[in-house]
Scaffold this motif. Structure first.
Motif, PDB file in Angstrom:
ATOM      1  N   LEU A  14     -37.077   8.767   2.295  1.00 16.42           N
ATOM      2  CA  LEU A  14     -38.346   8.503   1.614  1.00 16.42           C
ATOM      3  C   LEU A  14     -38.544   6.999   1.419  1.00 16.42           C
ATOM      4  CD1 LEU A  14     -40.836   9.700   0.272  1.00 16.42           C
ATOM      5  CD2 LEU A  14     -39.559   9.804  -1.881  1.00 16.42           C
ATOM      6  N   GLU A  17     -39.433   5.528   4.782  1.00 18.86           N
ATOM      7  CA  GLU A  17     -40.812   5.845   5.172  1.00 18.86           C
ATOM      8  C   GLU A  17     -41.814   4.993   4.421  1.00 18.86           C
ATOM      9  OE1 GLU A  17     -40.946  10.416   6.608  1.00 18.86           O
ATOM     10  OE2 GLU A  17     -40.737  10.130   4.453  1.00 18.86           O
ATOM     11  N   LEU A  23     -46.072   6.979   5.068  1.00 20.97           N
ATOM     12  CA  LEU A  23     -46.584   7.989   4.137  1.00 20.97           C
ATOM     13  C   LEU A  23     -48.101   7.873   3.999  1.00 20.97           C
ATOM     14  CD1 LEU A  23     -43.860   7.754   1.348  1.00 20.97           C
ATOM     15  CD2 LEU A  23     -43.972   9.355   3.263  1.00 20.97           C
ATOM     16  N   GLU A  24     -48.718   9.004   3.685  1.00 23.15           N
ATOM     17  CA  GLU A  24     -50.171   9.035   3.518  1.00 23.15           C
ATOM     18  C   GLU A  24     -50.531   9.927   2.325  1.00 23.15           C
ATOM     19  OE1 GLU A  24     -51.688  10.557   7.152  1.00 23.15           O
ATOM     20  OE2 GLU A  24     -51.215   8.753   8.340  1.00 23.15           O
ATOM     21  N   GLU A  26     -51.276  11.986  -0.913  1.00 22.29           N
ATOM     22  CA  GLU A  26     -50.552  12.220  -2.156  1.00 22.29           C
ATOM     23  C   GLU A  26     -49.093  11.805  -2.049  1.00 22.29           C
ATOM     24  OE1 GLU A  26     -49.490  12.955  -5.883  1.00 22.29           O
ATOM     25  OE2 GLU A  26     -51.529  12.854  -5.092  1.00 22.29           O
ATOM     26  N   GLU A  27     -48.497  11.985  -0.855  1.00 23.53           N
ATOM     27  CA  GLU A  27     -47.106  11.564  -0.688  1.00 23.53           C
ATOM     28  C   GLU A  27     -46.962  10.064  -0.894  1.00 23.53           C
ATOM     29  OE1 GLU A  27     -46.165  12.932   3.221  1.00 23.53           O
ATOM     30  OE2 GLU A  27     -45.146  14.728   2.473  1.00 23.53           O
ATOM     31  N   LEU A  28     -47.918   9.297  -0.376  1.00 24.03           N
ATOM     32  CA  LEU A  28     -47.882   7.849  -0.558  1.00 24.03           C
ATOM     33  C   LEU A  28     -48.065   7.486  -2.023  1.00 24.03           C
ATOM     34  CD1 LEU A  28     -47.854   4.950   0.480  1.00 24.03           C
ATOM     35  CD2 LEU A  28     -50.299   5.165   0.985  1.00 24.03           C
ATOM     36  N   ALA A  30     -47.399   9.333  -4.654  1.00 23.37           N
ATOM     37  CA  ALA A  30     -46.223   9.733  -5.428  1.00 23.37           C
ATOM     38  C   ALA A  30     -45.075   8.759  -5.208  1.00 23.37           C
ATOM     39  CB  ALA A  30     -45.821  11.158  -5.045  1.00 23.37           C
ATOM     40  N   ALA A  31     -44.900   8.312  -3.963  1.00 28.02           N
ATOM     41  CA  ALA A  31     -43.817   7.366  -3.678  1.00 28.02           C
ATOM     42  C   ALA A  31     -44.069   6.027  -4.347  1.00 28.02           C
ATOM     43  CB  ALA A  31     -43.678   7.198  -2.164  1.00 28.02           C
ATOM     44  N   ARG A  82     -40.082  23.209   4.520  1.00 29.52           N
ATOM     45  CA  ARG A  82     -39.676  22.014   3.767  1.00 29.52           C
ATOM     46  C   ARG A  82     -38.565  21.262   4.505  1.00 29.52           C
ATOM     47  NH1 ARG A  82     -40.828  17.718   0.974  1.00 29.52           N
ATOM     48  NH2 ARG A  82     -39.102  16.994  -0.350  1.00 29.52           N
ATOM     49  N   LEU A  86     -38.728  17.485   6.243  1.00 27.33           N
ATOM     50  CA  LEU A  86     -37.755  16.436   5.902  1.00 27.33           C
ATOM     51  C   LEU A  86     -36.968  15.973   7.127  1.00 27.33           C
ATOM     52  CD1 LEU A  86     -36.390  17.758   2.483  1.00 27.33           C
ATOM     53  CD2 LEU A  86     -37.963  15.854   2.861  1.00 27.33           C
ATOM     54  N   ARG A  89     -39.158  13.810   9.203  1.00 22.50           N
ATOM     55  CA  ARG A  89     -39.290  12.485   8.597  1.00 22.50           C
ATOM     56  C   ARG A  89     -38.064  11.623   8.912  1.00 22.50           C
ATOM     57  NH1 ARG A  89     -41.449  13.597   2.438  1.00 22.50           N
ATOM     58  NH2 ARG A  89     -43.649  14.005   2.942  1.00 22.50           N
TER      59      ARG A  89
END
Length: 232
Positions: A14, A17, A23-24, A26-28, A30-31, A82, A86, A89
Motif C-alpha cells: 500500500l 502504491e 491508487l485512485e 476512495e483507496e487514494l 483512505a491512504a 480480496r 492484493l 497490487r
C-alpha cells in the motif's frame, strides 16, 4: 490461488502504491488519511518515494495503457477477490519498480564516461656503446624479458680471431657472454645466472679470442673495445 498477503506485506504494498501514484478514488483518499495519521506508514511511503526517485532519475516517462491491468486481471484464475486484488497490487508495484530500475540502469550504462585506457610506462632500455682504440665499434641492447642481448658489430679490424663479449661487474672479474658476429648483428642468450650482472655501470668488453672452446673462462688479452651499460 494467490497466497494471501501478510499484514506487513500489505502495508508495504500500500505504501509503495501510494508513492508510485497507483491508487485512485476512495483507496487514494483512505491512504492519504492514513499517511497523515500514522507516522510509521508515512515513513514507509517516504522511503518508497526516495527509492523510486533514485531509480527513475533521468529516465523519460512512458505512458501505460490504462486497460493493461484489467487485461492482466482477466487472465488470472478465479480466486478470493480480496486476495486477488492484493496480489495484483503487489505484482503491479514490483513490476513498476523493476521497470524503473532497468531503465535507470540503461541510462547509467549509456551516459557513464568511458574510462581512459591505462598506459603502462615503457620498460627500461639497457644499452651500451662499445668502442675501442683500433676502430672497433659495437652496440648492445639487452631485452630483460627474454634474457637476450642484441649485439651489432659496426666495425672491427680484420683478424682470424673471433670477438668474444664479456661483462665486468664493478670490482668483479670478466664473465664471458659468448662470441658475437665479426660483422652485422647477433643475438646472445644470457644465462640466467649472468643476467643480474647486466646492471647500470657494469662494463661490456670485447676481446679477440680463438673461436674454439668458446666461451672461455677468461680473456687471453686486453679488450679491443669496452663501454659502460646505461639504463634509459
Amino acid at each position: 490461488m494467490a497466497d494471501p498477503l501478510l499484514p506487513d506485506d500489505a502495508e508495504s504494498v500500500l505504501a509503495a502504491e501510494l508513492a508510485l501514484g497507483l491508487l485512485e478514488g476512495e483507496e487514494l483518499a483512505a491512504a492519504r488519511r492514513r499517511q497523515l495519521a500514522d507516522p510509521a506508514f508515512a515513513a514507509a511511503v517516504e522511503r518508497w518515494a526516495l527509492d523510486f526517485a533514485s531509480l527513475a532519475q533521468d529516465v523519460p516517462e512512458a505512458a501505460i495503457d490504462p486497460s493493461l491491468w484489467d487485461r492482466i486481471a482477466g487472465r488470472l484464475p478465479a480466486a478470493d477477490s480480496r486476495n486477488l486484488v492484493l496480489a495484483l497490487r503487489r505484482w503491479r508495484a514490483l513490476a513498476v519498480a523493476a521497470s524503473a530500475a532497468a531503465a535507470a540502469l540503461l541510462v547509467i550504462l549509456l551516459l557513464r564516461p568511458i574510462p581512459a585506457p591505462v598506459v603502462l610506462p615503457p620498460e627500461p632500455a639497457v644499452v651500451a656503446q662499445i668502442t675501442g682504440t683500433e676502430g672497433a665499434v659495437f652496440a648492445a641492447r639487452y631485452d630483460a624479458a627474454q634474457g637476450m642481448l642484441h649485439v651489432r658489430t659496426e666495425a672491427m679490424p680484420a683478424t682470424r680471431l673471433a670477438p668474444e663479449l664479456w661483462v665486468i661487474p664493478a670490482g668483479g672479474k670478466p664473465v664471458s657472454l659468448g662470441l658475437v658476429a665479426n660483422r652485422g648483428g647477433r643475438d646472445v642468450a644470457v644465462a640466467p645466472g649472468h643476467r643480474a650482472l647486466l646492471t647500470e655501470g657494469a662494463t661490456l668488453a670485447i676481446t679477440m679470442e680463438e673461436p674454439a672452446n668458446a666461451p672461455h673462462a677468461g680473456p687471453s688479452g686486453p679488450p679491443v673495445a669496452a663501454g659502460k651499460i646505461t639504463i634509459l
